[in-house]
Design an enzyme around this catalytic site. Structure first.
Site, PDB file in Angstrom:
ATOM      1  N   PRO A 225      12.179  18.358  58.340  1.00 25.64           N
ATOM      2  CA  PRO A 225      13.355  19.138  58.742  1.00 25.64           C
ATOM      3  C   PRO A 225      13.021  20.338  59.630  1.00 25.64           C
ATOM      4  O   PRO A 225      11.917  20.888  59.576  1.00 25.64           O
ATOM      5  CB  PRO A 225      13.921  19.650  57.413  1.00 25.64           C
ATOM      6  CG  PRO A 225      13.126  19.011  56.325  1.00 25.64           C
ATOM      7  CD  PRO A 225      11.821  18.612  56.933  1.00 25.64           C
TER       8      PRO A 225
ATOM      9  N   SER B  81       7.727  19.024  58.120  1.00 24.44           N
ATOM     10  CA  SER B  81       8.543  20.058  58.779  1.00 24.44           C
ATOM     11  C   SER B  81       8.409  19.908  60.282  1.00 24.44           C
ATOM     12  O   SER B  81       7.427  19.355  60.785  1.00 24.44           O
ATOM     13  CB  SER B  81       8.036  21.444  58.367  1.00 24.44           C
ATOM     14  OG  SER B  81       8.654  22.458  59.134  1.00 24.44           O
TER      15      SER B  81
ATOM     16  N   ARG C 125       7.632  24.779  38.509  1.00 24.67           N
ATOM     17  CA  ARG C 125       7.166  25.795  37.562  1.00 24.67           C
ATOM     18  C   ARG C 125       8.330  26.340  36.748  1.00 24.67           C
ATOM     19  O   ARG C 125       8.189  26.661  35.581  1.00 24.67           O
ATOM     20  CB  ARG C 125       6.486  26.948  38.328  1.00 24.67           C
ATOM     21  CG  ARG C 125       5.183  26.551  38.982  1.00 24.67           C
ATOM     22  CD  ARG C 125       4.727  27.574  39.989  1.00 24.67           C
ATOM     23  NE  ARG C 125       5.718  27.745  41.055  1.00 24.67           N
ATOM     24  CZ  ARG C 125       5.588  28.570  42.083  1.00 24.67           C
ATOM     25  NH1 ARG C 125       4.514  29.335  42.180  1.00 24.67           N
ATOM     26  NH2 ARG C 125       6.532  28.647  42.998  1.00 24.67           N
TER      27      ARG C 125
ATOM     28  N   LEU D 233      15.439  23.989  60.425  1.00 23.07           N
ATOM     29  CA  LEU D 233      15.892  25.062  59.529  1.00 23.07           C
ATOM     30  C   LEU D 233      16.917  24.571  58.497  1.00 23.07           C
ATOM     31  O   LEU D 233      18.009  24.127  58.863  1.00 23.07           O
ATOM     32  CB  LEU D 233      16.493  26.185  60.368  1.00 23.07           C
ATOM     33  CG  LEU D 233      15.468  26.984  61.195  1.00 23.07           C
ATOM     34  CD1 LEU D 233      16.128  27.627  62.407  1.00 23.07           C
ATOM     35  CD2 LEU D 233      14.776  28.026  60.332  1.00 23.07           C
ATOM     36  N   VAL D 234      16.555  24.684  57.248  1.00 22.39           N
ATOM     37  CA  VAL D 234      17.438  24.313  56.133  1.00 22.39           C
ATOM     38  C   VAL D 234      17.676  25.568  55.309  1.00 22.39           C
ATOM     39  O   VAL D 234      16.706  26.260  54.944  1.00 22.39           O
ATOM     40  CB  VAL D 234      16.781  23.260  55.210  1.00 22.39           C
ATOM     41  CG1 VAL D 234      17.793  22.728  54.208  1.00 22.39           C
ATOM     42  CG2 VAL D 234      16.144  22.129  56.000  1.00 22.39           C
TER      43      VAL D 234
ATOM     44  N   TYR E  35       1.238  28.591  57.946  1.00 20.33           N
ATOM     45  CA  TYR E  35       2.271  27.667  57.453  1.00 20.33           C
ATOM     46  C   TYR E  35       2.302  26.422  58.344  1.00 20.33           C
ATOM     47  O   TYR E  35       2.327  25.289  57.840  1.00 20.33           O
ATOM     48  CB  TYR E  35       3.650  28.348  57.415  1.00 20.33           C
ATOM     49  CG  TYR E  35       4.725  27.375  56.972  1.00 20.33           C
ATOM     50  CD1 TYR E  35       4.780  26.924  55.656  1.00 20.33           C
ATOM     51  CD2 TYR E  35       5.659  26.866  57.880  1.00 20.33           C
ATOM     52  CE1 TYR E  35       5.740  25.993  55.255  1.00 20.33           C
ATOM     53  CE2 TYR E  35       6.619  25.948  57.490  1.00 20.33           C
ATOM     54  CZ  TYR E  35       6.657  25.515  56.170  1.00 20.33           C
ATOM     55  OH  TYR E  35       7.601  24.579  55.780  1.00 20.33           O
TER      56      TYR E  35
ATOM     57  N   THR F  95      17.827  27.389  52.272  1.00 21.65           N
ATOM     58  CA  THR F  95      17.391  27.260  50.867  1.00 21.65           C
ATOM     59  C   THR F  95      16.786  28.611  50.454  1.00 21.65           C
ATOM     60  O   THR F  95      16.968  29.606  51.149  1.00 21.65           O
ATOM     61  CB  THR F  95      16.284  26.179  50.750  1.00 21.65           C
ATOM     62  OG1 THR F  95      15.152  26.633  51.518  1.00 21.65           O
ATOM     63  CG2 THR F  95      16.730  24.825  51.272  1.00 21.65           C
TER      64      THR F  95
HETATM   65  P1  NDP Z   1      12.795  26.348  48.101  1.00 17.90           P
HETATM   66  O1  NDP Z   1      12.034  27.615  48.024  1.00 17.90           O
HETATM   67  O2  NDP Z   1      14.268  26.378  47.962  1.00 17.90           O
HETATM   68  O3  NDP Z   1      12.190  25.305  47.065  1.00 17.90           O
HETATM   69  C1  NDP Z   1      10.803  25.136  46.929  1.00 17.90           C
HETATM   70  C2  NDP Z   1      10.499  24.283  45.708  1.00 17.90           C
HETATM   71  O4  NDP Z   1       9.077  24.113  45.634  1.00 17.90           O
HETATM   72  C3  NDP Z   1      10.955  24.939  44.430  1.00 17.90           C
HETATM   73  O5  NDP Z   1      11.521  23.963  43.600  1.00 17.90           O
HETATM   74  C4  NDP Z   1       9.663  25.476  43.828  1.00 17.90           C
HETATM   75  O6  NDP Z   1       9.746  25.420  42.403  1.00 17.90           O
HETATM   76  C5  NDP Z   1       8.670  24.427  44.311  1.00 17.90           C
HETATM   77  N1  NDP Z   1       7.313  24.948  44.292  1.00 17.90           N
HETATM   78  C6  NDP Z   1       6.778  25.934  45.052  1.00 17.90           C
HETATM   79  N2  NDP Z   1       5.524  26.176  44.680  1.00 17.90           N
HETATM   80  C7  NDP Z   1       5.248  25.319  43.654  1.00 17.90           C
HETATM   81  C8  NDP Z   1       4.126  25.107  42.828  1.00 17.90           C
HETATM   82  N3  NDP Z   1       2.994  25.809  42.983  1.00 17.90           N
HETATM   83  N4  NDP Z   1       4.187  24.146  41.872  1.00 17.90           N
HETATM   84  C9  NDP Z   1       5.311  23.430  41.712  1.00 17.90           C
HETATM   85  N5  NDP Z   1       6.411  23.584  42.446  1.00 17.90           N
HETATM   86  C10 NDP Z   1       6.381  24.534  43.407  1.00 17.90           C
HETATM   87  O7  NDP Z   1      12.380  25.722  49.526  1.00 17.90           O
HETATM   88  P2  NDP Z   1      12.796  24.360  50.259  1.00 17.90           P
HETATM   89  O8  NDP Z   1      13.638  23.527  49.402  1.00 17.90           O
HETATM   90  O9  NDP Z   1      13.302  24.751  51.583  1.00 17.90           O
HETATM   91  O10 NDP Z   1      11.371  23.726  50.466  1.00 17.90           O
HETATM   92  C11 NDP Z   1      11.030  22.422  50.028  1.00 17.90           C
HETATM   93  C12 NDP Z   1      10.049  21.810  51.004  1.00 17.90           C
HETATM   94  O11 NDP Z   1      10.693  21.670  52.268  1.00 17.90           O
HETATM   95  C13 NDP Z   1       8.803  22.645  51.279  1.00 17.90           C
HETATM   96  O12 NDP Z   1       7.691  21.773  51.329  1.00 17.90           O
HETATM   97  C14 NDP Z   1       9.064  23.267  52.622  1.00 17.90           C
HETATM   98  O13 NDP Z   1       7.874  23.550  53.318  1.00 17.90           O
HETATM   99  C15 NDP Z   1       9.849  22.149  53.278  1.00 17.90           C
HETATM  100  N6  NDP Z   1      10.674  22.549  54.417  1.00 17.90           N
HETATM  101  C16 NDP Z   1      11.650  23.507  54.304  1.00 17.90           C
HETATM  102  C17 NDP Z   1      12.428  23.833  55.404  1.00 17.90           C
HETATM  103  C18 NDP Z   1      13.467  24.902  55.357  1.00 17.90           C
HETATM  104  O14 NDP Z   1      13.896  25.367  56.440  1.00 17.90           O
HETATM  105  N7  NDP Z   1      13.948  25.318  54.182  1.00 17.90           N
HETATM  106  C19 NDP Z   1      12.243  23.145  56.679  1.00 17.90           C
HETATM  107  C20 NDP Z   1      11.187  22.174  56.699  1.00 17.90           C
HETATM  108  C21 NDP Z   1      10.462  21.873  55.595  1.00 17.90           C
HETATM  109  P3  NDP Z   1       9.227  26.556  41.395  1.00 17.90           P
HETATM  110  O15 NDP Z   1       9.262  27.863  42.113  1.00 17.90           O
HETATM  111  O16 NDP Z   1      10.185  26.471  40.254  1.00 17.90           O
HETATM  112  O17 NDP Z   1       7.857  26.105  41.022  1.00 17.90           O
HETATM  113  C1  8X3 Z   2      10.355  25.362  57.526  1.00 16.98           C
HETATM  114  C2  8X3 Z   2      11.111  25.572  58.784  1.00 16.98           C
HETATM  115  O1  8X3 Z   2      11.081  26.685  61.068  1.00 16.98           O
HETATM  116  O2  8X3 Z   2      10.462  28.053  59.176  1.00 16.98           O
HETATM  117  O3  8X3 Z   2       9.385  24.390  57.644  1.00 16.98           O
HETATM  118  O4  8X3 Z   2       8.966  26.386  59.968  1.00 16.98           O
HETATM  119  S1  8X3 Z   2      10.356  26.723  59.782  1.00 16.98           S
END
Ligand code: NDP
Ligand code: 8X3
Length: 254
Positions: free
Chosen positions: A183, A140, A38, A185-186, A153, A188
């Site tokens: 993954p 995840s 977005r 915990l990352v 979630y 971000t």
């Molecule tokens: P971030 O919040 O850093 O990034 C999330 C991304 O998703 C952003 O680029 C955001 O872009 C995009 N996004 C969210 N909602 C929408 C939407 N409605 N349309 C288009 N794009 C969207 O989080 P992460 O990088 O950590 O997350 C990425 C993925 O990894 C997710 O699926 C998350 O569940 C998964 N994950 C994360 C973990 C963690 O610990 N961080 C662990 C395991 C899995 P924008 O807002 O610009 O639209």
């Molecule tokens: C994101 C990691 O541990 O918050 O999927 O579920 S956790």
């Protein structure tokens, strides 16, 4: 020259975190990138820093019509998609089920499940028609375990796990591969989004141990994508050294 050079890679949620890291890692492989999110300003900033061709799409994956239109109107140069990385996703809140916020539930279900489905439905027929392609879903640890207050979630990530398996079954025999990278915990913007911008609460999640970096996941995704043609990685679970499960994280808080 690598196997991924000049391949067209579509990444959802490329404006931050894991998606942005994937974009950088595939750019190092000289892939061509379709970047979706977005926040178009963030995508523009990212594409300027990359030395490969990028096509940017400002898109909310929750909008089924917009998703359909965006991918139906791709020019011939960008229509031949080799790899789809379904990464866009989020968490909203952390609360017991009886206290759950319904709009947060809807946001997670609409993005993590329905958004992934809309994008997949738009792209998979193109891959089936060409009889080649690869879908890598970002799942995840929450798709394998449920943790306190993570109810919805975790349910969405269990759904991603089921959809990955379902896709692999349905696409068997088409030369389209399906994988998931899951993954723990990352560090971000994930927790900042989960806690609606509460920086202090978000930072606390990653205090006292070394969380994974987005690049760790980007490296894994490139590795999954770069296996020989006959190899299909089904699933990778990646945890920080200090994380044993969703609920067991060894922290040194002094
Ligand atoms: P971030 O919040 O850093 O990034 C999330 C991304 O998703 C952003 O680029 C955001 O872009 C995009 N996004 C969210 N909602 C929408 C939407 N409605 N349309 C288009 N794009 C969207 O989080 P992460 O990088 O950590 O997350 C990425 C993925 O990894 C997710 O699926 C998350 O569940 C998964 N994950 C994360 C973990 C963690 O610990 N961080 C662990 C395991 C899995 P924008 O807002 O610009 O639209
Ligand atoms: C994101 C990691 O541990 O918050 O999927 O579920 S956790």
């Amino acid at each position: 020259m690598t196997e991924l050079k000049d391949k067209t890679v579509l990444i959802t949620g490329a404006s931050a975190g894991i998606g942005r890291a994937c974009a950088r890692k595939f750019a190092e492989q000289e892939s061509k990138l379709i970047l979706v999110a977005r926040r178009i300003d963030k995508l523009k900033e990212l594409s300027k820093s990359l030395d490969v061709e990028c096509h940017l799409i400002e898109l909310d994956v929750r909008d089924s019509k917009a998703v359909k239109n965006a991918f139906a109107s791709l020019s011939a140069v960008w229509n031949d998609i080799d790899l789809l990385i379904n990464n866009a996703g989020l968490s909203r809140g952390l609360s017991e089920i009886q206290d759950g916020d319904i709009s947060g539930w809807e946001e997670m279900i609409d993005t993590n499940i329905k958004g992934l489905l809309y994008v997949s439905r738009a792209i998979i027929p193109k891959m089936v028609e060409k009889n080649k392609g690869h879908i890598i879903n970002i799942g995840s640890i929450a798709g394998h375990e449920v943790y306190p207050k993570g109810n919805v979630y975790c349910a969405t990530k269990h759904a991603v796990d089921a959809l990955t398996k379902g896709m692999r079954i349905d696409l068997s025999g088409t030369n389209v591969k399906v994988s998931t990278v899951d993954p723990g915990l990352v560090e971000t913007e994930f927790s900042l989004v989960r806690f609606y911008g509460d920086q202090e609460r978000a930072e606390k999640v990653y205090k006292g141990f070394k969380a994974l970096e987005p690049d760790d996941i980007g490296d894994a995704v490139v590795w999954v994508a770069n296996r020989p043609d006959h190899v299909q990685i089904a699933e990778i679970i990646i945890l920080p050294k200090d994380q044993a499960s969703s609920t067991i994280v060894s922290k040194n808080l002094g």
